[in-house]
Scaffold this motif. Structure first.
Motif, mmCIF file in Angstrom:
data_model
loop_
_atom_site.group_PDB
_atom_site.id
_atom_site.type_symbol
_atom_site.label_atom_id
_atom_site.label_comp_id
_atom_site.label_asym_id
_atom_site.label_seq_id
_atom_site.Cartn_x
_atom_site.Cartn_y
_atom_site.Cartn_z
ATOM 1 N N SER A 112 -6.817 0.178 16.734
ATOM 2 C CA SER A 112 -7.377 -1.135 16.413
ATOM 3 C C SER A 112 -8.443 -1.588 17.409
ATOM 4 O O SER A 112 -8.303 -1.410 18.615
ATOM 5 C CB SER A 112 -6.259 -2.175 16.374
ATOM 6 N N THR A 126 -3.719 2.722 7.738
ATOM 7 C CA THR A 126 -3.728 1.761 6.635
ATOM 8 C C THR A 126 -3.583 0.336 7.156
ATOM 9 O O THR A 126 -4.261 -0.577 6.676
ATOM 10 C CB THR A 126 -2.613 2.099 5.628
ATOM 11 N N GLN A 161 -6.972 -0.594 8.870
ATOM 12 C CA GLN A 161 -8.013 -0.730 7.851
ATOM 13 C C GLN A 161 -7.794 -1.991 7.013
ATOM 14 O O GLN A 161 -8.742 -2.724 6.717
ATOM 15 C CB GLN A 161 -8.028 0.499 6.945
ATOM 16 N N THR A 162 -6.554 -2.266 6.652
ATOM 17 C CA THR A 162 -6.246 -3.459 5.869
ATOM 18 C C THR A 162 -6.564 -4.727 6.651
ATOM 19 O O THR A 162 -7.098 -5.695 6.092
ATOM 20 C CB THR A 162 -4.765 -3.448 5.433
ATOM 21 N N GLU A 167 -8.846 -5.080 8.924
ATOM 22 C CA GLU A 167 -10.310 -5.211 8.941
ATOM 23 C C GLU A 167 -10.843 -5.681 7.594
ATOM 24 O O GLU A 167 -11.669 -6.589 7.528
ATOM 25 C CB GLU A 167 -10.945 -3.875 9.333
ATOM 26 N N GLU A 168 -10.362 -5.068 6.506
ATOM 27 C CA GLU A 168 -10.844 -5.406 5.167
ATOM 28 C C GLU A 168 -10.501 -6.839 4.755
ATOM 29 O O GLU A 168 -11.180 -7.412 3.913
ATOM 30 C CB GLU A 168 -10.261 -4.435 4.133
ATOM 31 N N ASN A 169 -9.441 -7.399 5.318
ATOM 32 C CA ASN A 169 -8.999 -8.735 4.939
ATOM 33 C C ASN A 169 -9.420 -9.812 5.930
ATOM 34 O O ASN A 169 -8.945 -10.938 5.859
ATOM 35 C CB ASN A 169 -7.485 -8.743 4.741
ATOM 36 N N GLY A 170 -10.310 -9.464 6.849
ATOM 37 C CA GLY A 170 -10.829 -10.445 7.792
ATOM 38 C C GLY A 170 -9.810 -10.963 8.788
ATOM 39 O O GLY A 170 -9.943 -12.084 9.293
ATOM 40 N N CYS A 171 -8.811 -10.163 9.085
ATOM 41 C CA CYS A 171 -7.813 -10.566 10.077
ATOM 42 C C CYS A 171 -8.424 -10.445 11.471
ATOM 43 O O CYS A 171 -9.294 -9.609 11.700
ATOM 44 C CB CYS A 171 -6.564 -9.700 9.972
ATOM 45 N N GLU A 200 0.843 -1.195 0.000
ATOM 46 C CA GLU A 200 0.000 0.000 0.000
ATOM 47 C C GLU A 200 0.878 1.245 0.000
ATOM 48 O O GLU A 200 2.018 1.214 0.475
ATOM 49 C CB GLU A 200 -0.904 0.036 1.232
#
Length: 168
Positions: A141, A102, A105-106, A108-112, A94
């Motif tokens: 977070s 970032t 957000q990443t 969260e967006e990737n289901g971690c 990114e």
């Protein structure tokens, strides 16, 4: 337990040592890894990529290509370590001036369901005034964040990389 762990790296030996510890944890608990490298927007490439020749003007596409090349090279030893351990490894690159945002957000967006990152534990005025990326990630977070404190003396040779000269 945790199934998907986000591991940010800046490619430094200290960051890579923490990432290697995160890969070991992922193997132990049967989780997969999402590794992210975040570069700053339109910075002088020589700042992050010390072996990159400097051009006065580069296009946004050239900059993105340089960041992608650097990110791939910086994450290569981590991908190899994950493969050796049988851990699923996804890499993301990114470009952002807000690394902590970032990273969160990443994740969260990737289901971690966990973030695992290193910290040098720097002290002094700079740390108090600016704060570290790790501290910002912890503050932002909503998911668990494990901060692995790395000491320079414990960084193994396999955490040190040389990305060579990158095309720009």
């Amino acid at each position: 337990m945790f199934k998907k762990i986000l591991i940010p790296t800046d490619g430094s030996p200290l960051s890579n040592q923490a990432a290697l510890e995160g890969i070991t944890l992922a193997k132990q608990i049967g989780a997969e890894i999402v590794c992210i490298y975040v570069a700053r927007e339109r910075q002088n490439p020589a700042f992050d990529f010390s072996d990159v020749p400097i051009k006065n003007q580069i296009s946004p596409e050239e900059y993105e290509a340089a960041v992608a090349t650097a990110g791939n090279a910086l994450m290569l030893p981590l991908r190899e370590a994950a493969e050796k351990e049988g851990v699923k490894f996804t890499r993301l690159i990114e470009i952002s001036n807000t690394a902590a945002n970032t990273i969160v957000q990443t994740a969260e967006e990737n289901g971690c369901d966990m973030i695992f990152m290193g910290s040098q534990g720097s002290a002094g005025w700079a740390s108090m005034l600016l704060g570290s990326v790790a501290a910002k990630v912890v503050a932002l977070s909503q998911m668990p964040v494990t901060v692995y404190k790395v000491k320079k003396a414990q960084v193994p040779a396999k955490a040190k990389i040389n990305i060579g000269v990158l095309p720009i």
